[in-house]
Design a protein around this motif. Sequence first.
Motif, PDB file in Angstrom:
ATOM      1  N   ASP A 174       0.847  -1.193   0.000  1.00 56.07           N
ATOM      2  CA  ASP A 174       0.000   0.000   0.000  1.00 56.07           C
ATOM      3  C   ASP A 174       0.884   1.244   0.000  1.00 56.07           C
ATOM      4  OD1 ASP A 174      -2.375   1.505   0.047  1.00 56.07           O
ATOM      5  OD2 ASP A 174      -2.289   1.701   2.231  1.00 56.07           O
ATOM      6  N   LEU A 175       0.387   2.298  -0.640  1.00 56.54           N
ATOM      7  CA  LEU A 175       1.066   3.589  -0.637  1.00 56.54           C
ATOM      8  C   LEU A 175       0.137   4.594   0.030  1.00 56.54           C
ATOM      9  CD1 LEU A 175       2.510   3.480  -4.264  1.00 56.54           C
ATOM     10  CD2 LEU A 175       3.761   3.118  -2.137  1.00 56.54           C
ATOM     11  N   ASP A 176       0.436   4.935   1.260  1.00 58.84           N
ATOM     12  CA  ASP A 176      -0.395   5.831   2.078  1.00 58.84           C
ATOM     13  C   ASP A 176       0.096   7.257   1.882  1.00 58.84           C
ATOM     14  OD1 ASP A 176      -1.853   7.180   3.962  1.00 58.84           O
ATOM     15  OD2 ASP A 176      -1.130   6.036   5.693  1.00 58.84           O
ATOM     16  N   SER A 177      -0.397   7.913   0.828  1.00 64.23           N
ATOM     17  CA  SER A 177       0.082   9.263   0.503  1.00 64.23           C
ATOM     18  C   SER A 177      -0.342  10.281   1.553  1.00 64.23           C
ATOM     19  CB  SER A 177      -0.436   9.686  -0.879  1.00 64.23           C
ATOM     20  OG  SER A 177      -1.849   9.679  -0.925  1.00 64.23           O
ATOM     21  N   GLU A 178      -1.488  10.048   2.202  1.00 66.60           N
ATOM     22  CA  GLU A 178      -1.972  10.997   3.207  1.00 66.60           C
ATOM     23  C   GLU A 178      -0.987  11.117   4.369  1.00 66.60           C
ATOM     24  OE1 GLU A 178      -5.880  11.631   6.084  1.00 66.60           O
ATOM     25  OE2 GLU A 178      -6.022  10.361   4.296  1.00 66.60           O
ATOM     26  N   ASN A 179      -0.399   9.984   4.759  1.00 74.28           N
ATOM     27  CA  ASN A 179       0.574   9.983   5.859  1.00 74.28           C
ATOM     28  C   ASN A 179       2.010   9.800   5.370  1.00 74.28           C
ATOM     29  OD1 ASN A 179      -1.355  10.080   8.164  1.00 74.28           O
ATOM     30  ND2 ASN A 179      -2.044   8.142   7.283  1.00 74.28           N
ATOM     31  N   ASN A 180       2.182   9.844   4.044  1.00 67.93           N
ATOM     32  CA  ASN A 180       3.508   9.701   3.429  1.00 67.93           C
ATOM     33  C   ASN A 180       4.215   8.437   3.903  1.00 67.93           C
ATOM     34  OD1 ASN A 180       5.564  10.477   1.670  1.00 67.93           O
ATOM     35  ND2 ASN A 180       6.675  11.577   3.293  1.00 67.93           N
ATOM     36  N   ARG A 181       3.496   7.330   3.872  1.00 66.13           N
ATOM     37  CA  ARG A 181       4.052   6.053   4.319  1.00 66.13           C
ATOM     38  C   ARG A 181       3.974   4.997   3.221  1.00 66.13           C
ATOM     39  NH1 ARG A 181       2.077   4.518  10.460  1.00 66.13           N
ATOM     40  NH2 ARG A 181       3.776   5.613  11.554  1.00 66.13           N
ATOM     41  N   VAL A 182       5.025   4.185   3.152  1.00 64.26           N
ATOM     42  CA  VAL A 182       5.021   3.005   2.296  1.00 64.26           C
ATOM     43  C   VAL A 182       4.776   1.809   3.201  1.00 64.26           C
ATOM     44  CG1 VAL A 182       6.402   1.519   0.804  1.00 64.26           C
ATOM     45  CG2 VAL A 182       6.572   4.003   0.572  1.00 64.26           C
ATOM     46  N   VAL A 183       3.701   1.084   2.940  1.00 64.51           N
ATOM     47  CA  VAL A 183       3.336  -0.066   3.768  1.00 64.51           C
ATOM     48  C   VAL A 183       3.828  -1.336   3.077  1.00 64.51           C
ATOM     49  CG1 VAL A 183       1.469  -1.283   4.949  1.00 64.51           C
ATOM     50  CG2 VAL A 183       1.283   1.187   4.532  1.00 64.51           C
ATOM     51  N   VAL A 184       4.527  -2.184   3.846  1.00 62.28           N
ATOM     52  CA  VAL A 184       5.102  -3.402   3.279  1.00 62.28           C
ATOM     53  C   VAL A 184       4.671  -4.635   4.070  1.00 62.28           C
ATOM     54  CG1 VAL A 184       7.115  -2.174   2.377  1.00 62.28           C
ATOM     55  CG2 VAL A 184       7.207  -3.202   4.662  1.00 62.28           C
ATOM     56  N   SER A 185       4.825  -5.780   3.442  1.00 62.47           N
ATOM     57  CA  SER A 185       4.482  -7.042   4.102  1.00 62.47           C
ATOM     58  C   SER A 185       5.297  -8.168   3.490  1.00 62.47           C
ATOM     59  CB  SER A 185       2.987  -7.338   3.950  1.00 62.47           C
ATOM     60  OG  SER A 185       2.678  -8.638   4.417  1.00 62.47           O
ATOM     61  N   LYS A 186       5.492  -9.224   4.281  1.00 64.24           N
ATOM     62  CA  LYS A 186       6.155 -10.422   3.771  1.00 64.24           C
ATOM     63  C   LYS A 186       5.141 -11.490   3.374  1.00 64.24           C
ATOM     64  CE  LYS A 186       8.925 -10.869   7.415  1.00 64.24           C
ATOM     65  NZ  LYS A 186      10.029 -11.413   8.280  1.00 64.24           N
ATOM     66  N   THR A 187       3.915 -11.358   3.858  1.00 64.22           N
ATOM     67  CA  THR A 187       2.942 -12.445   3.687  1.00 64.22           C
ATOM     68  C   THR A 187       1.632 -12.025   3.038  1.00 64.22           C
ATOM     69  OG1 THR A 187       2.090 -12.057   5.930  1.00 64.22           O
ATOM     70  CG2 THR A 187       3.879 -13.662   5.699  1.00 64.22           C
ATOM     71  N   ALA A 188       1.379 -10.741   2.905  1.00 66.76           N
ATOM     72  CA  ALA A 188       0.084 -10.283   2.398  1.00 66.76           C
ATOM     73  C   ALA A 188      -0.191 -10.814   0.995  1.00 66.76           C
ATOM     74  CB  ALA A 188       0.022  -8.760   2.393  1.00 66.76           C
ATOM     75  N   ASN A 189      -1.438 -11.171   0.736  1.00 70.01           N
ATOM     76  CA  ASN A 189      -1.870 -11.653  -0.574  1.00 70.01           C
ATOM     77  C   ASN A 189      -2.231 -10.463  -1.459  1.00 70.01           C
ATOM     78  OD1 ASN A 189      -2.921 -12.939  -2.763  1.00 70.01           O
ATOM     79  ND2 ASN A 189      -4.531 -14.045  -1.665  1.00 70.01           N
ATOM     80  N   LEU A 190      -1.519 -10.301  -2.569  1.00 70.01           N
ATOM     81  CA  LEU A 190      -1.767  -9.169  -3.462  1.00 70.01           C
ATOM     82  C   LEU A 190      -2.692  -9.530  -4.619  1.00 70.01           C
ATOM     83  CD1 LEU A 190       1.754  -7.487  -3.640  1.00 70.01           C
ATOM     84  CD2 LEU A 190      -0.266  -6.737  -2.390  1.00 70.01           C
ATOM     85  N   GLU A 191      -3.356 -10.664  -4.522  1.00 67.00           N
ATOM     86  CA  GLU A 191      -4.298 -11.058  -5.563  1.00 67.00           C
ATOM     87  C   GLU A 191      -5.661 -10.415  -5.312  1.00 67.00           C
ATOM     88  OE1 GLU A 191      -4.172 -15.335  -5.477  1.00 67.00           O
ATOM     89  OE2 GLU A 191      -2.707 -15.360  -7.116  1.00 67.00           O
ATOM     90  N   THR A 192      -6.290  -9.976  -6.386  1.00 70.45           N
ATOM     91  CA  THR A 192      -7.594  -9.317  -6.308  1.00 70.45           C
ATOM     92  C   THR A 192      -8.641 -10.147  -7.033  1.00 70.45           C
ATOM     93  OG1 THR A 192      -6.559  -7.129  -6.243  1.00 70.45           O
ATOM     94  CG2 THR A 192      -8.885  -7.218  -6.874  1.00 70.45           C
TER      95      THR A 192
END
Length: 356
Positions: free
Chosen positions: A261-279
């Motif tokens: 995720d790219l949280d532009s409101e809080n200027n944060r890059v959110v990362v994960s090792k396990t999150a499923n990126l399939e939609t």
Amino acid sequence: MVDQKPENKRVLLGMSGGLDSTMSALLLHKQGYEVHGVTLKTWHVNSEKQEKDLIKAEQLAHKLGIDHSIFDISSTFKKNVVDYFCDEYLRGRTPNPCNRCNPMIKWPRLMEMADAFDCRYIATGHYVQKVKTNNKWYIKKGVDPSKDQSYFLWNLNQDILNRAIFPLGKLTKEEVRELALSNGLENVADQKESMGVCFLDNLNYRDFLQKKHDDREIDIQEGEIVNESGKVIGKHQGIPFFTIGQKRGLNLEDKSYRVIDLDSENNRVVVSKTANLETSQLTLKSFYLSESLYENEAEEVHIRIRGLDKVPPIPGRITHIEGGLNVIFDVPAWAITPGQSIVFYQNDLVIGGGIY
């Protein structure tokens, strides 16, 4: 008004000075059209290269014996395409400038010029076809799957499609190159093909954004890299340099993290090792369909989430619901990014699309 009589075979052709538009001019001329070439001067990173391309287009038109004009739309293009491109990245989104330029800038301007030059038709060197069914025009995939550009024309309306001609739709790139060679245009046939976003002139978009920041035209701020629970685990140099699914450039000790995720409101890059990126499904609020859908009535489609790549369209369904268009993938799509165009096909015909 444009003369609508069938005998009006005047066609306005968008010319870039490259192989595709030059061969389109040749084919149209051989088919009996009276061709008027036009080159749109847009904003480019490399203005010197663009000036050379403008001269090249003019020279090729002269060699082919057709009229040629140059129109400067650089100011409008920069405001509505280049600045939009930068703003979207600053918001943590991945823009497709072609899908904005075509319906907003390029084709409307070509329509205006076609009227001014009394041209019934408008042609480009896109590798797509055009067919009419149920009294409506549709963009159809080009026969060359490696060059098909239908993804970039999903939001052209009927007024535009009614007048559009795509001379290269039934040809492969290699056949177009052979056509140039057989007509003594070796220099055109051997030209290196430009790739990516046109106005970047093959410059990496991250380098372009960095230069815009260095020149104080945009403000890219450093920020935090956080995991799913919000724990700070690193620093980033700017949200525009990242996209969903990315691993490279995070500079984390643990290399198994990827961007989710790219949280532009809080200027944060959110990362994960396990999150499923399939939609499996999503809702589009901004979309265009050539056919109206009744609410809650599903339509079977094939869905394309990226342009010139080798990933085949995904089968699925679209349903018009209150507040938008619901899109369901039969096979989950990986790493869809906000800002991307989602395009719908039926029997290789583009029936619409939207921006996620």
